[in-house]
Enzyme design. Structure first.
Site, PDB file in Angstrom:
ATOM      1  N   ASP A  12       0.831  -1.208   0.000  1.00  0.00           N
ATOM      2  CA  ASP A  12       0.000   0.000   0.000  1.00  0.00           C
ATOM      3  C   ASP A  12       0.870   1.265   0.000  1.00  0.00           C
ATOM      4  OD1 ASP A  12      -2.268   1.554   0.070  1.00  0.00           O
ATOM      5  OD2 ASP A  12      -2.514   1.415   2.228  1.00  0.00           O
ATOM      6  N   GLY A  13       0.356   2.308  -0.636  1.00  0.00           N
ATOM      7  CA  GLY A  13       1.015   3.611  -0.553  1.00  0.00           C
ATOM      8  C   GLY A  13       1.620   4.096  -1.868  1.00  0.00           C
ATOM      9  N   ARG A  25      -0.380   8.917 -10.395  1.00  0.00           N
ATOM     10  CA  ARG A  25      -0.493   7.721  -9.548  1.00  0.00           C
ATOM     11  C   ARG A  25       0.185   6.510 -10.185  1.00  0.00           C
ATOM     12  NH1 ARG A  25      -3.853   7.363  -5.422  1.00  0.00           N
ATOM     13  NH2 ARG A  25      -4.217   5.163  -5.802  1.00  0.00           N
ATOM     14  N   HIS A  29       2.628   3.225  -9.020  1.00  0.00           N
ATOM     15  CA  HIS A  29       2.424   1.780  -9.219  1.00  0.00           C
ATOM     16  C   HIS A  29       3.637   1.163  -9.930  1.00  0.00           C
ATOM     17  CE1 HIS A  29      -1.501   1.966  -7.527  1.00  0.00           C
ATOM     18  NE2 HIS A  29      -2.065   2.603  -8.534  1.00  0.00           N
ATOM     19  N   ASN A  60     -10.588  -2.868  -5.406  1.00  0.00           N
ATOM     20  CA  ASN A  60      -9.785  -1.937  -6.227  1.00  0.00           C
ATOM     21  C   ASN A  60     -10.342  -1.825  -7.649  1.00  0.00           C
ATOM     22  OD1 ASN A  60      -6.586  -3.080  -4.879  1.00  0.00           O
ATOM     23  ND2 ASN A  60      -7.853  -1.373  -4.196  1.00  0.00           N
ATOM     24  N   ARG A 173       2.160  -4.923   6.115  1.00  0.00           N
ATOM     25  CA  ARG A 173       1.418  -3.923   5.337  1.00  0.00           C
ATOM     26  C   ARG A 173       2.182  -2.608   5.392  1.00  0.00           C
ATOM     27  NH1 ARG A 173      -4.743  -2.475   4.611  1.00  0.00           N
ATOM     28  NH2 ARG A 173      -4.448  -0.695   3.250  1.00  0.00           N
TER      29      ARG A 173
END
Ligand code: FPP
Length: 230
Positions: A12-13, A25, A29, A60, A173
Site C-alpha cells: 500500500d502507498g 499515480r 504503481h 480496487n 502492510r
C-alpha cells in the site's frame, strides 16, 4: 523462531508516494512494481519459501478505468517478461483471485506463466489479482456445498485459492494503515502483523530484514499458554 514459511505483503502507498513527488499515480504503481521485483527476490534469498503479494483487490476494481488500465499494462509487462526468470530460479507462480474480473489477454498470460513455472520446487510466489478474502471463502463454501462435503479446518484451507500453501505466518502492510483489507482472511488467523509507515516503493530490503527480526522475537502461542521453561 526461524524465518516464516509464508509471508504476505499488502503493497500500500503507491499513490501517496507518487503524489508527494507530484507524479501521476501510475508512476507510483510502476515504482511499486519495481520494488516488488527486488523485494521478492530478496525475500527468497532470505529463505522464505512462500510469498503472497496483494496486487489488486476485488474492491480496487472500482477505481477509475484509467488507473486500472495502467495497472493492467503493468501486469501485462510483468507476466510477459518475468516468467523465465522465475522458472530459472525454481519459483512457482500462482495467481489467486477471480480471472473473470480482469482482461482475458492477461488471464492468458497468467495461465502461460503458471504453466512455465509449474515445475518450480524451490519456492512459491502467489500474486493476488482480482482477489478478495471474503469472496475466496464464499467460493470455497459454495464448492463444498456443491460437492456435499463436510469441511474441517484443514480441508477448507485446501479448498481456498491458496490451497497447498502453508497458513500465513507474517503479514506486512506498508502505507501507514493498520488494517487487513480483505487479504488472506482465513489464512491470516494466526499471522503476526507488522505495519510499516513507509509507502511501498520506499520499503527497502533492510526494512524487510527488520520485519523478519521483529517476527523472530515474537512469542507465537497459537492460543496456548507460555512454555513452562519461560
Ligand atoms: C495500493 O496502493 C496498491 C495497489 C492497489 C496496486 C499495487 C500494485 C503494484 C505494487 C504493482 C504490482 C505489479 C505486479 C506485476 C504484481 P494505493 O494505490 O492504494 O496507494 P495509496 O493508498 O497511497 O493511494
Amino acid at each position: 523462531m526461524g524465518v516464516p514459511c509464508h509471508v504476505g505483503i499488502i503493497m500500500d502507498g503507491n499513490g501517496r508516494w507518487a503524489k508527494k513527488r507530484l507524479l501521476p499515480r501510475l508512476a507510483g504503481h510502476r515504482a511499486g512494481m519495481q520494488r516488488m521485483l527486488a523485494l521478492v527476490e530478496h525475500a527468497f534469498l532470505c529463505g522464505i519459501k512462500n510469498i503472497t503479494v496483494f496486487a489488486l483487490s476485488c474492491e480496487n476494481l472500482s477505481r477509475p478505468q484509467s488507473e486500472l488500465d495502467g495497472l493492467f499494462d503493468l501486469f501485462r509487462e510483468y507476466f510477459s517478461t518475468q516468467m523465465e526468470n522465475l522458472a530459472q530460479k525454481g519459483i512457482r507462480l500462482r495467481v489467486i483471485g477471480d480471472r473473470a474480473l480482469i482482461p482475458s489477454d492477461i488471464a492468458d498470460l497468467i495461465g502461460a506463466g503458471e504453466a512455465r513455472t509449474a515445475a518450480g520446487d524451490k519456492a512459491t510466489l502467489a500474486i493476488a489479482i482480482g482477489y478478495g478474502g471474503r469472496q475466496d471463502i464464499v467460493a470455497a463454501c459454495n464448492r463444498a456445498v456443491r460437492e456435499q462435503r463436510e469441511m474441517t479446518v484443514e480441508s477448507f484451507s485446501e479448498t481456498l485459492s491458496t490451497g497447498g500453501m502453508p497458513a500465513l505466518d507474517l503479514l506486512i502492510r506498508t502505507g501507514d494503515e493498520k488494517r487487513i483489507s480483505n487479504f488472506l482472511l482465513f489464512e491470516a488467523a494466526y499471522a503476526e502483523l507488522i505495519f510499516s509507515a513507509k509507502m511501498f516503493p520506499d520499503f527497502t530490503d533492510q526494512d524487510f530484514d527488520e520485519a523478519l527480526k521483529d517476527y523472530s522475537a515474537r512469542d507465537r502461542r497459537f492460543g496456548r499458554i507460555r512454555r513452562q521453561s519461560d
